[in-house]
Design an enzyme around this catalytic site. Structure first.
Site, short mmCIF file in Angstrom:
data_model
loop_
_atom_site.label_atom_id
_atom_site.label_comp_id
_atom_site.label_asym_id
_atom_site.label_seq_id
_atom_site.Cartn_x
_atom_site.Cartn_y
_atom_site.Cartn_z
N HIS A 211 23.70 43.11 44.58
CA HIS A 211 25.06 44.47 44.19
C HIS A 211 24.79 43.92 42.63
O HIS A 211 25.05 43.62 41.73
CB HIS A 211 26.32 43.46 44.96
CG HIS A 211 27.38 44.55 44.43
ND1 HIS A 211 27.91 44.07 42.82
CD2 HIS A 211 28.62 44.71 44.28
CE1 HIS A 211 29.04 44.56 42.37
NE2 HIS A 211 28.69 45.93 43.06
N ASN B 152 27.48 47.16 39.67
CA ASN B 152 27.97 47.93 39.05
C ASN B 152 28.24 48.56 37.99
O ASN B 152 28.99 47.23 37.35
CB ASN B 152 29.18 48.23 40.64
CG ASN B 152 30.31 49.31 39.76
OD1 ASN B 152 30.91 49.25 39.08
ND2 ASN B 152 30.43 50.28 40.85
N ARG C 246 30.76 50.92 35.10
CA ARG C 246 31.69 52.43 34.84
C ARG C 246 31.53 52.54 33.98
O ARG C 246 32.50 51.29 32.97
CB ARG C 246 32.38 52.49 36.27
CG ARG C 246 33.45 50.53 36.17
CD ARG C 246 33.89 49.84 37.02
NE ARG C 246 34.76 49.09 37.09
CZ ARG C 246 33.82 47.78 37.35
NH1 ARG C 246 32.69 48.43 37.90
NH2 ARG C 246 34.39 46.69 37.07
N SER D 260 31.33 56.26 52.52
CA SER D 260 31.42 55.93 51.04
C SER D 260 32.11 54.32 51.59
O SER D 260 31.39 53.74 50.73
CB SER D 260 32.26 57.02 50.50
OG SER D 260 31.59 58.06 50.53
#
Length: 394
Positions: A196, A198, A200, A357
């Site tokens: 995983h 991520n 941002r 989503s």
């Protein structure tokens, strides 16, 4: 009596930018900007719009701003005036990262293609995103790589929470910007680990009725490994790659963010971590903005060299039904964490967001057995022990 408001949230960011409900807010679904994570998040407010309503409407009313499907991906989701600032450079980075990760996955899979599952969407409030999924490939059971770039205004209650402002202070709607990339990769082979990652970026502008208030910004993200079986050399390679990326900017980053990752991906009701960690950070704004943009870029660019060599090494390892059953049990733990503790997932489910989503991170298959306990000393037991007692891999 002042007009009430409706919270409008584009759910496509619920996975990219995890958003918890705020216990201090009078809006039952207004997210708390002070909480951390994924996932997740930008993460704090998803794509929120403030809409004045008639005074007789209830304060807890929630409307979901649905995304609009598009036939082609745009060159940019930004306005024409935003061509050279951090927003544009971050969007460029995450879209290039999406392309490079998807290309690497397709090259390893030698069959599955992301383009057959690409969804491009826009939102009325501003911005949009690109979702890519590869499913039932030769190597990957399910792989999702998504980017999102949205902007608009958020409710004043969210801004007050972010600023820890007094309850009687009533700023107007606050303009915001949120962009991120998020991915979960579930291989078929039980000896190949799930990944995983991520990353941002989030901004707020000055409230409309508070002249001179400075723009605020945050970076967040991380990359973590979730294997079913431990190969020390694989885990050490993964963590070493993360440490190398961190050390280019600050030698304190890796130990600090490694512990943050271990603490965040903790399944409280099991007393164990979801996997073997990596790095995780949130709400970073106490360093130079240019430095953190470069750091986030370095972290995103480290995903392929940290992960793909492990997959190449393990994707064809022979396995039995016993190995597959254990992998599915560990995936059950993955599901438990995402549905119970992941803030983006829980917020999206509570606010009626786009389910594809919200749940894109879940594996294609998982397993639960009643009171399952691996035999002490077994390979399965070693994995569980490492999830209960985090180790220093470097």
């Amino acid at each position: 009596m002042p007009p009430t408001a409706t919270l409008s949230a584009s759910s496509s960011l619920n996975y990219l930018f995890p958003i918890p409900p705020s216990p201090s807010s009078s809006f039952t679904s207004t997210p708390s900007p002070t909480s951390c994570y994924f996932h997740s998040c930008t993460k704090k407010f998803s794509s929120l719009r403030f809409k004045p309503n008639k005074p007789n409407m209830t304060r807890s009313a929630v409307s979901i701003e649905k995304e609009t499907p598009e036939t082609e991906r745009p060159i940019t989701f930004l306005r024409e005036s935003e061509g050279a600032d951090v927003r544009a450079r971050f969007e460029k980075m995450i879209r290039e990262a999406q392309d490079s990760v998807c290309a690497a996955i397709e090259a390893v899979d030698k069959g599955g293609k992301f383009k057959e599952k690409e969804d491009v969407w826009s939102r009325p409030g501003g911005g949009g995103g690109i979702s890519r999924v590869l499913q039932d490939g030769a190597v990957w059971e399910k792989a999702g790589v998504n980017v999102s770039v949205v902007y608009g205004v958020m409710p004043p209650e969210a801004y007050r929470a972010a600023k820890a402002a007094p309850a009687d202070q009533k700023p107007g709607p606050v303009p915001f910007f949120a962009a991120g990339i998020s991915s979960v990769l579930h291989p078929k082979n039980p000896f190949a680990p799930t990944l995983h990652f991520n990353y941002r970026y989030f901004e707020t502008d000055a409230p409309q009725d508070v002249p001179g208030a400075p723009r605020q910004w945050w970076f967040g993200g991380g990359t973590d490994l979730t294997p079913a079986y431990i190969f020390d050399e694989d885990v050490k390679h993964f963590h070493s790659t993360q440490k190398k990326a961190c050390d280019k900017f600050d030698p304190t980053f890796y130990p600090r963010f490694k512990k943050w990752c271990d603490d965040y991906f903790y399944i409280k009701h099991r007393g164990e971590r979801r996997g073997l960690g990596g790095i995780f950070f949130d709400d970073l704004n106490d360093y130079d903005q240019e430095m953190l943009l470069s750091f986030a870029t370095e972290c995103a660019n480290s995903v392929v060299p940290a992960y793909i060599p492990i997959i190449e090494k393990r994707k064809d390892t022979p396995f039995t039904d016993h190995h597959k059953a254990w992998q599915q049990l560990r995936r059950g733990r993955y599901v438990e964490f995402n549905l119970v503790y992941d803030r983006g997932t829980t917020f999206g489910l509570k606010t009626g967001g786009r389910i594809e989503s919200i749940l894109v991170s879940l594996p294609l298959s998982a397993r639960w057995e009643y009171d399952h306990k691996p035999e002490e000393g077994s390979e399965e037991w070693k994995l569980l022990d490492a999830c209960i007692n985090p180790k220093e891999w470097i």
